[in-house]
Design a protein around this motif. Structure first.
Motif, PDB file in Angstrom:
ATOM      1  N   GLY A 119       0.806  -1.211   0.000  1.00  0.00           N
ATOM      2  CA  GLY A 119       0.000   0.000   0.000  1.00  0.00           C
ATOM      3  C   GLY A 119       0.839   1.260   0.000  1.00  0.00           C
ATOM      4  O   GLY A 119       2.077   1.235  -0.042  1.00  0.00           O
ATOM      5  N   GLN A 120       0.153   2.376   0.085  1.00  0.00           N
ATOM      6  CA  GLN A 120       0.827   3.667  -0.056  1.00  0.00           C
ATOM      7  C   GLN A 120       1.737   3.973   1.130  1.00  0.00           C
ATOM      8  O   GLN A 120       2.741   4.664   0.974  1.00  0.00           O
ATOM      9  CB  GLN A 120      -0.215   4.768  -0.244  1.00  0.00           C
ATOM     10  N   GLY A 121       1.416   3.472   2.316  1.00  0.00           N
ATOM     11  CA  GLY A 121       2.296   3.703   3.458  1.00  0.00           C
ATOM     12  C   GLY A 121       3.660   3.085   3.240  1.00  0.00           C
ATOM     13  O   GLY A 121       4.699   3.724   3.471  1.00  0.00           O
ATOM     14  N   ALA A 122       3.678   1.825   2.794  1.00  0.00           N
ATOM     15  CA  ALA A 122       4.944   1.145   2.527  1.00  0.00           C
ATOM     16  C   ALA A 122       5.681   1.798   1.366  1.00  0.00           C
ATOM     17  O   ALA A 122       6.914   1.920   1.382  1.00  0.00           O
ATOM     18  CB  ALA A 122       4.687  -0.330   2.232  1.00  0.00           C
ATOM     19  N   ILE A 123       4.941   2.224   0.362  1.00  0.00           N
ATOM     20  CA  ILE A 123       5.561   2.876  -0.798  1.00  0.00           C
ATOM     21  C   ILE A 123       6.182   4.211  -0.385  1.00  0.00           C
ATOM     22  O   ILE A 123       7.324   4.534  -0.758  1.00  0.00           O
ATOM     23  CB  ILE A 123       4.531   3.071  -1.921  1.00  0.00           C
ATOM     24  N   ASN A 124       5.463   4.989   0.405  1.00  0.00           N
ATOM     25  CA  ASN A 124       5.986   6.281   0.851  1.00  0.00           C
ATOM     26  C   ASN A 124       7.208   6.125   1.750  1.00  0.00           C
ATOM     27  O   ASN A 124       8.034   7.037   1.858  1.00  0.00           O
ATOM     28  CB  ASN A 124       4.900   7.063   1.580  1.00  0.00           C
ATOM     29  N   ALA A 125       7.326   4.957   2.387  1.00  0.00           N
ATOM     30  CA  ALA A 125       8.501   4.681   3.216  1.00  0.00           C
ATOM     31  C   ALA A 125       9.686   4.188   2.385  1.00  0.00           C
ATOM     32  O   ALA A 125      10.757   3.900   2.928  1.00  0.00           O
ATOM     33  CB  ALA A 125       8.151   3.642   4.284  1.00  0.00           C
ATOM     34  N   GLY A 126       9.485   4.080   1.074  1.00  0.00           N
ATOM     35  CA  GLY A 126      10.567   3.664   0.182  1.00  0.00           C
ATOM     36  C   GLY A 126      10.753   2.165   0.085  1.00  0.00           C
ATOM     37  O   GLY A 126      11.827   1.700  -0.323  1.00  0.00           O
ATOM     38  N   ASN A 127       9.710   1.391   0.406  1.00  0.00           N
ATOM     39  CA  ASN A 127       9.865  -0.057   0.503  1.00  0.00           C
ATOM     40  C   ASN A 127       9.286  -0.843  -0.667  1.00  0.00           C
ATOM     41  O   ASN A 127       9.227  -2.068  -0.605  1.00  0.00           O
ATOM     42  CB  ASN A 127       9.191  -0.549   1.797  1.00  0.00           C
ATOM     43  N   LEU A 128       8.854  -0.178  -1.727  1.00  0.00           N
ATOM     44  CA  LEU A 128       8.170  -0.880  -2.812  1.00  0.00           C
ATOM     45  C   LEU A 128       9.025  -1.981  -3.424  1.00  0.00           C
ATOM     46  O   LEU A 128       8.595  -3.139  -3.543  1.00  0.00           O
ATOM     47  CB  LEU A 128       7.729   0.119  -3.897  1.00  0.00           C
ATOM     48  N   TRP A 129      10.236  -1.656  -3.819  1.00  0.00           N
ATOM     49  CA  TRP A 129      11.032  -2.598  -4.595  1.00  0.00           C
ATOM     50  C   TRP A 129      11.481  -3.805  -3.781  1.00  0.00           C
ATOM     51  O   TRP A 129      11.420  -4.941  -4.248  1.00  0.00           O
ATOM     52  CB  TRP A 129      12.248  -1.886  -5.207  1.00  0.00           C
ATOM     53  N   TYR A 130      11.919  -3.575  -2.527  1.00  0.00           N
ATOM     54  CA  TYR A 130      12.406  -4.730  -1.771  1.00  0.00           C
ATOM     55  C   TYR A 130      11.253  -5.613  -1.314  1.00  0.00           C
ATOM     56  O   TYR A 130      11.378  -6.845  -1.255  1.00  0.00           O
ATOM     57  CB  TYR A 130      13.312  -4.297  -0.614  1.00  0.00           C
ATOM     58  N   LEU A 131      10.089  -5.015  -1.009  1.00  0.00           N
ATOM     59  CA  LEU A 131       8.931  -5.831  -0.657  1.00  0.00           C
ATOM     60  C   LEU A 131       8.441  -6.624  -1.860  1.00  0.00           C
ATOM     61  O   LEU A 131       8.067  -7.805  -1.732  1.00  0.00           O
ATOM     62  CB  LEU A 131       7.802  -4.952  -0.109  1.00  0.00           C
ATOM     63  N   ALA A 132       8.432  -5.999  -3.031  1.00  0.00           N
ATOM     64  CA  ALA A 132       8.016  -6.706  -4.239  1.00  0.00           C
ATOM     65  C   ALA A 132       8.928  -7.901  -4.509  1.00  0.00           C
ATOM     66  O   ALA A 132       8.463  -9.007  -4.847  1.00  0.00           O
ATOM     67  CB  ALA A 132       8.016  -5.761  -5.442  1.00  0.00           C
ATOM     68  N   ASP A 133      10.215  -7.706  -4.346  1.00  0.00           N
ATOM     69  CA  ASP A 133      11.161  -8.798  -4.554  1.00  0.00           C
ATOM     70  C   ASP A 133      10.944  -9.911  -3.529  1.00  0.00           C
ATOM     71  O   ASP A 133      10.951 -11.103  -3.868  1.00  0.00           O
ATOM     72  CB  ASP A 133      12.589  -8.265  -4.438  1.00  0.00           C
ATOM     73  N   ALA A 134      10.695  -9.538  -2.281  1.00  0.00           N
ATOM     74  CA  ALA A 134      10.502 -10.536  -1.230  1.00  0.00           C
ATOM     75  C   ALA A 134       9.224 -11.338  -1.448  1.00  0.00           C
ATOM     76  O   ALA A 134       9.195 -12.552  -1.214  1.00  0.00           O
ATOM     77  CB  ALA A 134      10.464  -9.851   0.138  1.00  0.00           C
ATOM     78  N   VAL A 135       8.156 -10.681  -1.891  1.00  0.00           N
ATOM     79  CA  VAL A 135       6.911 -11.401  -2.170  1.00  0.00           C
ATOM     80  C   VAL A 135       7.112 -12.394  -3.306  1.00  0.00           C
ATOM     81  O   VAL A 135       6.647 -13.548  -3.236  1.00  0.00           O
ATOM     82  CB  VAL A 135       5.773 -10.418  -2.513  1.00  0.00           C
ATOM     83  N   GLN A 136       7.817 -11.989  -4.348  1.00  0.00           N
ATOM     84  CA  GLN A 136       8.057 -12.898  -5.472  1.00  0.00           C
ATOM     85  C   GLN A 136       8.867 -14.116  -5.034  1.00  0.00           C
ATOM     86  O   GLN A 136       8.579 -15.251  -5.449  1.00  0.00           O
ATOM     87  CB  GLN A 136       8.759 -12.146  -6.596  1.00  0.00           C
ATOM     88  N   ARG A 137       9.848 -13.909  -4.190  1.00  0.00           N
ATOM     89  CA  ARG A 137      10.641 -15.034  -3.694  1.00  0.00           C
ATOM     90  C   ARG A 137       9.771 -15.964  -2.849  1.00  0.00           C
ATOM     91  O   ARG A 137       9.856 -17.191  -2.959  1.00  0.00           O
ATOM     92  CB  ARG A 137      11.822 -14.524  -2.865  1.00  0.00           C
ATOM     93  N   ALA A 138       8.937 -15.389  -1.978  1.00  0.00           N
ATOM     94  CA  ALA A 138       8.066 -16.203  -1.131  1.00  0.00           C
ATOM     95  C   ALA A 138       7.061 -16.981  -1.973  1.00  0.00           C
ATOM     96  O   ALA A 138       6.777 -18.152  -1.696  1.00  0.00           O
ATOM     97  CB  ALA A 138       7.341 -15.305  -0.120  1.00  0.00           C
ATOM     98  N   ALA A 139       6.524 -16.341  -2.998  1.00  0.00           N
ATOM     99  CA  ALA A 139       5.553 -17.013  -3.863  1.00  0.00           C
ATOM    100  C   ALA A 139       6.187 -18.173  -4.603  1.00  0.00           C
ATOM    101  O   ALA A 139       5.577 -19.244  -4.762  1.00  0.00           O
ATOM    102  CB  ALA A 139       4.965 -16.011  -4.854  1.00  0.00           C
ATOM    103  N   ASN A 140       7.408 -17.992  -5.057  1.00  0.00           N
ATOM    104  CA  ASN A 140       8.098 -19.055  -5.791  1.00  0.00           C
ATOM    105  C   ASN A 140       8.383 -20.271  -4.913  1.00  0.00           C
ATOM    106  O   ASN A 140       8.547 -21.382  -5.419  1.00  0.00           O
ATOM    107  CB  ASN A 140       9.403 -18.519  -6.386  1.00  0.00           C
ATOM    108  N   ASP A 141       8.419 -20.064  -3.594  1.00  0.00           N
ATOM    109  CA  ASP A 141       8.667 -21.168  -2.663  1.00  0.00           C
ATOM    110  C   ASP A 141       7.377 -21.816  -2.168  1.00  0.00           C
ATOM    111  O   ASP A 141       7.424 -22.739  -1.361  1.00  0.00           O
ATOM    112  CB  ASP A 141       9.457 -20.661  -1.448  1.00  0.00           C
ATOM    113  N   SER A 142       6.228 -21.316  -2.639  1.00  0.00           N
ATOM    114  CA  SER A 142       4.937 -21.803  -2.160  1.00  0.00           C
ATOM    115  C   SER A 142       4.174 -22.529  -3.264  1.00  0.00           C
ATOM    116  O   SER A 142       4.337 -22.235  -4.441  1.00  0.00           O
ATOM    117  CB  SER A 142       4.100 -20.628  -1.639  1.00  0.00           C
ATOM    118  N   LYS A 143       3.302 -23.447  -2.854  1.00  0.00           N
ATOM    119  CA  LYS A 143       2.468 -24.172  -3.810  1.00  0.00           C
ATOM    120  C   LYS A 143       1.096 -23.521  -3.978  1.00  0.00           C
ATOM    121  O   LYS A 143       0.336 -23.902  -4.859  1.00  0.00           O
ATOM    122  CB  LYS A 143       2.303 -25.626  -3.367  1.00  0.00           C
ATOM    123  N   VAL A 144       0.766 -22.553  -3.120  1.00  0.00           N
ATOM    124  CA  VAL A 144      -0.524 -21.877  -3.251  1.00  0.00           C
ATOM    125  C   VAL A 144      -0.375 -20.662  -4.159  1.00  0.00           C
ATOM    126  O   VAL A 144       0.697 -20.057  -4.229  1.00  0.00           O
ATOM    127  CB  VAL A 144      -1.086 -21.443  -1.877  1.00  0.00           C
TER     128      VAL A 144
END
Length: 274
Positions: free
Chosen positions: A49-74
């Motif tokens: 959301g916008q709070g995380a984006i305004n804190a400058g966290n968009l890119w590293y959170l996006a990368d972390a979600v993609q890594r977590a998704a790749n390790d999951s079957k759901v």
């Protein structure tokens, strides 16, 4: 596995359930929600959301979600919450998001249609889903505040859907961001009227603090995605506060993370009708 919003909403439509949308603000939140999703074996939407984006966290959170998704079957959706502009949605497309929300609800109807169509053209061209919104949703989240009663105009829903081919549509039936002051009152007749139209899957923002029976009824009447943010943040902070006396950094972090997992598991089961 990474999935689009359209893909997981098809699962919800087939089962008559809702997909949980969880706002995540740090790595612990990602890990906690994914533990819940894997345990319950159910799709989730991890939203930035916008709070995380305004804190400058968009890119590293996006990368972390993609890594977590790749390790999951759901199926896991990487989603932008309340995108503020066409330009911001394009940044998210570059960052690997599989779904974006463009929130033009605070603009005049015609401008909302025009900007929503521009976002959809770009996102659909690269296989990314788009959520739009009608009727600015009340309450406060990520610095956004609206103090009006949020009731969408059913006629506008019909006009919007005739012009805009979005994959999901957030509507207002008396819901609000943040925590409610007292018991919320949802206009289920308005939801039923919207559902009778040729709409994409409908979205309920402001799921935090809503009584379970109201969420069950909303799902029964056609809501297919429900957003939860404040309850996760409160669970995290309460976990930290409960462990302060121990003065053990790792125990504090674990308790905070476990609290998020517990809330996420409860919502996942609730949204499935369990």
């Amino acid at each position: 596995m990474l999935a689009t919003l359209k893909e997981v909403l098809e699962i919800a439509n087939q089962r008559g359930t809702a997909i949980p949308h969880f706002n995540i603000d740090n790595i612990a939140g990602i890990e906690a929600v994914m533990e819940a999703a894997d345990t319950e074996n159910y799709p989730v939407i991890l939203s930035i959301g916008q709070g995380a984006i305004n804190a400058g966290n968009l890119w590293y959170l996006a990368d972390a979600v993609q890594r977590a998704a790749n390790d999951s079957k759901v199926p896991v959706v990487l989603h932008l919450d309340h995108g503020v502009s066409y330009e911001q949605t394009v940044v998210c497309l570059r960052a690997g998001f599989t779904s974006v929300m463009y929130d033009g609800s605070h603009h005049p109807f015609e401008e909302n249609v025009r900007e929503s169509l521009a976002v959809i053209r770009s996102a659909h061209a690269v296989g990314v889903s788009v959520e739009c919104e009608l009727g600015a949703i009340g309450g406060v989240e990520d610095g956004m505040s609206h103090d009006h009663l949020n009731l969408v105009d059913v006629g506008e829903v019909e006009r919007f859907c005739a012009q805009v081919n979005c994959d999901a549509l957030a509507i207002g039936i008396g819901n609000a961001h943040g925590l409610y002051k007292g018991t919320p009152h949802f206009d289920f007749d308005r939801l039923t009227a919207c559902r009778k139209l040729d709409t994409p899957p409908l979205v309920l923002h402001g799921g935090s603090g809503t009584p379970d029976e109201m969420l069950r009824k909303a799902i029964e009447l056609g809501i297919r995605k429900i957003n939860v943010a404040t309850e996760l943040r409160m669970a995290y902070m309460e976990g930290l506060e409960a462990s302060v006396g121990q003065r053990d950094f790792y125990k504090m972090c674990k308790q905070a993370k476990d609290n998020i997992t517990a809330v996420a598991r409860q919502k996942i089961r609730l949204f499935q009708g369990l």
